[in-house]
Design a protein around this motif. Structure first.
Motif, PDB file in Angstrom:
ATOM      1  N   GLU A 144      -3.553   0.336  -3.369  1.00  0.00           N
ATOM      2  CA  GLU A 144      -2.960  -0.989  -3.169  1.00  0.00           C
ATOM      3  C   GLU A 144      -2.309  -1.451  -4.460  1.00  0.00           C
ATOM      4  OE1 GLU A 144      -6.043  -3.586  -1.759  1.00  0.00           O
ATOM      5  OE2 GLU A 144      -5.814  -2.835   0.277  1.00  0.00           O
ATOM      6  N   PHE A 170      -8.347   3.036  -1.574  1.00  0.00           N
ATOM      7  CA  PHE A 170      -9.039   2.949  -0.291  1.00  0.00           C
ATOM      8  C   PHE A 170      -8.947   4.285   0.449  1.00  0.00           C
ATOM      9  CE2 PHE A 170      -4.679   1.705   0.558  1.00  0.00           C
ATOM     10  CZ  PHE A 170      -4.371   2.318   1.759  1.00  0.00           C
ATOM     11  N   ASN A 204      -8.864   6.069   4.350  1.00  0.00           N
ATOM     12  CA  ASN A 204      -8.309   5.673   5.631  1.00  0.00           C
ATOM     13  C   ASN A 204      -8.626   6.714   6.699  1.00  0.00           C
ATOM     14  OD1 ASN A 204      -5.706   6.123   7.537  1.00  0.00           O
ATOM     15  ND2 ASN A 204      -6.037   3.956   7.154  1.00  0.00           N
ATOM     16  N   GLN A 220       0.844  -1.184   0.000  1.00  0.00           N
ATOM     17  CA  GLN A 220       0.000   0.000   0.000  1.00  0.00           C
ATOM     18  C   GLN A 220       0.886   1.243   0.000  1.00  0.00           C
ATOM     19  OE1 GLN A 220      -2.305  -0.009   3.608  1.00  0.00           O
ATOM     20  NE2 GLN A 220      -3.808  -1.456   2.821  1.00  0.00           N
ATOM     21  N   GLU A 223      -7.447   7.276  10.953  1.00  0.00           N
ATOM     22  CA  GLU A 223      -6.530   6.716  11.937  1.00  0.00           C
ATOM     23  C   GLU A 223      -6.370   7.661  13.123  1.00  0.00           C
ATOM     24  OE1 GLU A 223      -2.698   4.338  11.035  1.00  0.00           O
ATOM     25  OE2 GLU A 223      -2.067   6.437  11.180  1.00  0.00           O
ATOM     26  N   ASP A 225      -9.406   0.993   7.138  1.00  0.00           N
ATOM     27  CA  ASP A 225      -9.349   1.226   5.700  1.00  0.00           C
ATOM     28  C   ASP A 225     -10.721   0.896   5.134  1.00  0.00           C
ATOM     29  OD1 ASP A 225      -6.648   1.781   5.857  1.00  0.00           O
ATOM     30  OD2 ASP A 225      -6.008  -0.194   5.164  1.00  0.00           O
ATOM     31  N   TYR A 226     -11.226   1.754   4.244  1.00  0.00           N
ATOM     32  CA  TYR A 226     -12.485   1.499   3.552  1.00  0.00           C
ATOM     33  C   TYR A 226     -12.164   1.318   2.075  1.00  0.00           C
ATOM     34  CZ  TYR A 226     -17.005   2.179   1.396  1.00  0.00           C
ATOM     35  OH  TYR A 226     -18.134   2.009   0.647  1.00  0.00           O
ATOM     36  N   GLY A 275      -5.397   6.070  -0.165  1.00  0.00           N
ATOM     37  CA  GLY A 275      -4.303   5.172  -0.474  1.00  0.00           C
ATOM     38  C   GLY A 275      -4.583   4.310  -1.683  1.00  0.00           C
ATOM     39  N   SER A 310      -0.012   5.374   0.957  1.00  0.00           N
ATOM     40  CA  SER A 310      -1.092   6.265   1.369  1.00  0.00           C
ATOM     41  C   SER A 310      -0.566   7.632   1.769  1.00  0.00           C
ATOM     42  CB  SER A 310      -1.902   5.656   2.515  1.00  0.00           C
ATOM     43  OG  SER A 310      -1.107   5.461   3.650  1.00  0.00           O
ATOM     44  N   LYS A 315      -1.941  11.006   4.127  1.00  0.00           N
ATOM     45  CA  LYS A 315      -2.935  11.364   5.138  1.00  0.00           C
ATOM     46  C   LYS A 315      -2.687  12.777   5.636  1.00  0.00           C
ATOM     47  CE  LYS A 315      -2.584   6.657   6.816  1.00  0.00           C
ATOM     48  NZ  LYS A 315      -2.330   5.785   7.949  1.00  0.00           N
TER      49      LYS A 315
END
Length: 184
Positions: free
Chosen positions: A183, A153, A155, A22, A157, A145-146, A181, A24, A26
């Protein structure tokens, strides 16, 4: 015998792949509080926490993670901090990524929509608040993660760090981050 031969042909013609990593980005808010042996404390917070993370699947439910973080007290100016994270994310109720099983005539794509996780990290931070200070220590995170689609996805956190600095200095940092993010 015919059934056994059919099963063998099926198994030889099927390939299974899984996402192995992954990447990502944020952003969100942060708070930072320091204490020392003289019981003096300072705190600072703001919206301007940024993180870039790369993760690699080391087990079906575990990702190894390396991240770089930036903190700005005024979104992009003011007091700042930066540092790195090294740790793991553990997915207790789902796989850490997606699984794709393909044969010549069909394909099965397995991906949980919601993938909650717990993270255990070693974190390092250097802050330029009033004086430049360096901190090291353990950190915990909880997030989810969705899966937006096969590759992308979202995220969210929450992070909590307990960091040790020069001499008897102690720092506590909390971040709330959301991000996007991919994958691979």
């Amino acid at each position: 015998m015919k059934l056994l031969l059919s099963a063998l042909v099926f198994l030889l013609s099927v390939s299974a792949t899984a996402s192995v990593g992954q990447l990502s980005v944020k952003g969100g808010s942060w708070s930072f509080e320091t204490e020392n042996v003289k019981s003096t404390s300072q705190s600072s917070s703001g919206i301007g926490a940024y993180s870039v993370e790369g993760a690699y699947k080391v087990a079906p439910k575990v990702l190894g993670v390396f991240g770089i973080n930036f903190l700005m007290s005024d979104i992009y100016t003011g007091s700042s901090g930066y540092g790195f994270d090294l740790g793991i994310k553990y997915f207790p109720v789902s796989d850490a990524g997606t699984i794709n099983i393909e044969s010549d005539s069909s394909s099965i794509f397995i991906q949980e929509k919601w993938r909650p996780y717990l993270g255990f990290f070693f974190r390092q931070r250097i802050f330029n608040l009033a004086l430049s200070s360096s901190y090291l220590g353990p950190g915990l995170s909880a997030g989810v993660d969705y899966a937006w689609n096969k590759e992308w996805f979202l995220n969210a956190e929450l992070r909590y760090d307990y960091l040790f600095g020069n001499g008897d200095a102690l720092a506590k940092q909390m971040n709330i981050l959301v991000g996007l993010g991919v994958e691979f």
